[in-house]
Design an enzyme around this catalytic site. Structure first.
Site, PDB file in Angstrom:
ATOM      1  N   CYS A  32       0.721  -1.258  -0.065  1.00 39.88           N
ATOM      2  CA  CYS A  32      -0.185   0.093   0.132  1.00 39.88           C
ATOM      3  C   CYS A  32       0.842   1.176  -0.089  1.00 39.88           C
ATOM      4  O   CYS A  32       1.774   1.535   0.892  1.00 39.88           O
ATOM      5  CB  CYS A  32      -1.148  -0.122   1.102  1.00 39.88           C
ATOM      6  SG  CYS A  32      -1.679   1.587   1.690  1.00 39.88           S
ATOM      7  N   CYS A  35       0.027   3.729   2.673  1.00 39.30           N
ATOM      8  CA  CYS A  35       0.537   3.254   4.121  1.00 39.30           C
ATOM      9  C   CYS A  35       1.876   3.529   4.224  1.00 39.30           C
ATOM     10  O   CYS A  35       2.384   3.870   5.393  1.00 39.30           O
ATOM     11  CB  CYS A  35       0.412   1.712   3.965  1.00 39.30           C
ATOM     12  SG  CYS A  35      -1.274   1.260   4.028  1.00 39.30           S
TER      13      CYS A  35
END
Length: 112
Positions: A32, A35
Site C-alpha cells: 500500500c 501506508c
C-alpha cells in the site's frame, strides 16, 4: 525510544482493547503506497507520545479478523481506541497536523 509495536488478531484484545492508555491503531499493508507515506508520521507520533498514547500497527494482510470486526475496507485506516471503544478514525493519508489533533483530542478528554 517509542516505536509502534505490531499487533495481531491474537494480541489485539490485550494490546488495544484492555490498554490503560489511548491506542492509535495503524491498519497497513506492505503493498500500500499511502501506508508507506503515513508510516514515518506514525513512527514520529510513537516517539512524541510515548507514555501518553500507545501506537500500534496491524498488518491488514495477516490479521483479517480485526479488519472484519471493525469494518476496515480501505487502508491506511487509523483508529483511535480509548477504554476499549473506537473514539475516532481516519482513512487514507492525513498530514501529521491532523493526526496530532486526533491524539490531542483524546488526551484533553482525560484531563477534563
Amino acid at each position: 525510544m517509542g516505536k509502534p509495536s505490531e499487533v495481531t488478531d491474537a494480541t489485539f484484545r490485550s494490546d488495544v482493547l484492555e490498554s490503560e492508555l489511548p491506542v492509535l491503531v495503524d491498519f497497513w499493508a506492505s503493498w500500500c503506497g499511502p501506508c508507506r507515506m503515513v508510516a514515518p508520521v506514525v513512527d514520529e507520533l510513537a516517539e512524541e507520545y510515548e507514555g501518553r498514547v500507545k501506537i500500534v500497527k496491524v498488518n491488514a494482510d495477516e490479521n483479517v479478523d480485526i479488519l472484519v470486526s471493525y469494518g476496515v475496507r480501505s487502508i491506511p485506516t487509523l483508529m483511535l481506541f480509548k477504554g476499549g471503544q473506537v473514539l475516532d478514525q481516519v482513512v487514507g493519508f492525513h498530514p501529521k497536523g491532523e493526526l496530532l489533533q486526533l491524539l490531542n483530542g483524546a488526551l484533553v478528554e482525560d484531563a477534563a
